[in-house]
Design a protein around this motif. Structure first.
Motif, mmCIF file in Angstrom:
data_model
loop_
_atom_site.group_PDB
_atom_site.id
_atom_site.type_symbol
_atom_site.label_atom_id
_atom_site.label_comp_id
_atom_site.label_asym_id
_atom_site.label_seq_id
_atom_site.Cartn_x
_atom_site.Cartn_y
_atom_site.Cartn_z
ATOM 1 N N GLU A 99 0.981 -1.491 -0.243
ATOM 2 C CA GLU A 99 0.170 -0.315 0.157
ATOM 3 C C GLU A 99 0.798 1.224 0.361
ATOM 4 O OE1 GLU A 99 -2.931 2.497 2.838
ATOM 5 O OE2 GLU A 99 -3.048 -0.064 2.582
ATOM 6 N N TRP A 100 1.831 1.206 0.898
ATOM 7 C CA TRP A 100 3.100 2.419 0.764
ATOM 8 C C TRP A 100 3.684 2.408 -0.726
ATOM 9 C CZ3 TRP A 100 8.283 2.147 -0.276
ATOM 10 C CH2 TRP A 100 9.117 3.169 0.303
ATOM 11 N N ASP A 101 3.496 1.547 -1.413
ATOM 12 C CA ASP A 101 4.748 1.398 -2.291
ATOM 13 C C ASP A 101 3.190 2.213 -3.134
ATOM 14 O OD1 ASP A 101 6.516 1.386 -4.190
ATOM 15 O OD2 ASP A 101 5.027 -0.279 -5.566
ATOM 16 N N ASP A 102 2.573 2.135 -2.862
ATOM 17 C CA ASP A 102 1.177 2.643 -4.125
ATOM 18 C C ASP A 102 0.976 4.421 -4.053
ATOM 19 O OD1 ASP A 102 0.417 0.285 -5.506
ATOM 20 O OD2 ASP A 102 -1.187 -0.538 -4.300
ATOM 21 N N ASN A 103 0.743 4.453 -2.796
ATOM 22 C CA ASN A 103 0.980 6.034 -2.791
ATOM 23 C C ASN A 103 2.286 6.769 -2.889
ATOM 24 O OD1 ASN A 103 -1.745 5.404 -1.901
ATOM 25 N ND2 ASN A 103 -1.313 4.900 -0.158
ATOM 26 N N HIS A 104 3.293 5.790 -2.605
ATOM 27 C CA HIS A 104 4.533 6.191 -2.975
ATOM 28 C C HIS A 104 5.378 6.135 -4.330
ATOM 29 C CE1 HIS A 104 3.658 6.819 1.433
ATOM 30 N NE2 HIS A 104 4.489 7.985 1.386
ATOM 31 N N PRO A 105 4.854 6.327 -5.718
ATOM 32 C CA PRO A 105 6.342 6.661 -6.498
ATOM 33 C C PRO A 105 6.916 6.695 -6.542
ATOM 34 C CG PRO A 105 4.004 7.661 -7.220
ATOM 35 C CD PRO A 105 3.638 7.257 -5.658
ATOM 36 N N THR A 106 8.545 6.200 -7.907
ATOM 37 C CA THR A 106 9.577 6.524 -7.887
ATOM 38 C C THR A 106 9.146 7.275 -9.044
ATOM 39 O OG1 THR A 106 9.995 5.180 -8.118
ATOM 40 C CG2 THR A 106 10.498 5.874 -5.741
#
Length: 150
Positions: free
Chosen positions: A50-57
Motif C-alpha cells: 500500500e505504501w508503494d502504491d502511494n509513493h511512486p518513484t
C-alpha cells in the motif's frame, strides 16, 4: 530475530526490493511490538505494498509526489483544496488531543480534541481531495486506512 535487506522471510522474495525493504522495516517494528512472526509478515507485506502504491518513484529514485507537494506549498500548514496533497494524510495522537498531518510534515494541518472529530474531518478531506488517510492508534501505530468513496 530481526530481518535485514539480505536476510528476510521467504514469502518476501518476490517483492520489489524497495517494497521488500519497507516490509522488512515494518515487520521488524511489529515484532518489537510483540506481534507473532507470521502475522507480522502478513501485515508488513500488505502495508508495504500500500505504501508503494502511494509513493511512486521517478527514475532517479526521488519521490515525485513528495516533491510536487513541497514545491507547491505556500508556507501554510492548513490543508486546502488548492494545495491538493497527493500523499496520504495521517490522523495521529497530538499533545492537545489528535491531529491531521500531511505526510512528511512535522506541524499538524489541524488539531482536534477527540479522535472521532479528527477522523471525521480526515474522511471529508479524503473524499474531497481523492487522497487516502492513515489512522493511527494512541501509541502511533497504524490502525486503519480511509480511501475515497467512489
Amino acid at each position: 530475530m530481526p530481518w535485514t535487506k539480505h536476510d528476510y522471510p521467504p514469502s518476501m522474495k518476490n517483492l520489489e526490493p524497495r517494497v521488500r525493504e519497507k516490509a522488512v522495516d515494518i515487520a521488524n517494528a511489529l515484532l518489537r511490538d510483540g506481534y507473532e512472526e507470521g502475522r507480522s509478515i502478513a501485515i508488513a507485506t500488505s502495508q508495504a505494498e500500500e505504501w508503494d502504491d502511494n509513493h511512486p518513484t521517478e527514475r532517479d529514485g526521488k519521490q515525485k509526489k513528495h516533491e510536487q507537494q513541497h514545491s507547491s506549498r505556500n508556507g501554510k500548514n492548513k490543508l486546502s483544496a488548492s494545495s491538493q496533497p497527493q500523499e496520504p494524510i495521517h490522523v495521529v495522537p497530538h499533545e492537545y488531543g489528535w491531529a491531521i498531518k500531511e505526510e512528511g510534515h512535522d506541524k499538524p494541518a489541524s488539531t482536534f480534541r477527540h479522535k472521532n472529530e479528527a477522523v471525521n474531518e480526515a474522511q471529508k478531506l479524503v473524499n474531497r481531495q481523492q487522497i487516502s488517510a492513515i489512522i493511527h492508534d494512541q501509541n502511533g501505530r497504524i490502525h486503519s486506512t480511509l480511501k475515497p468513496s467512489c
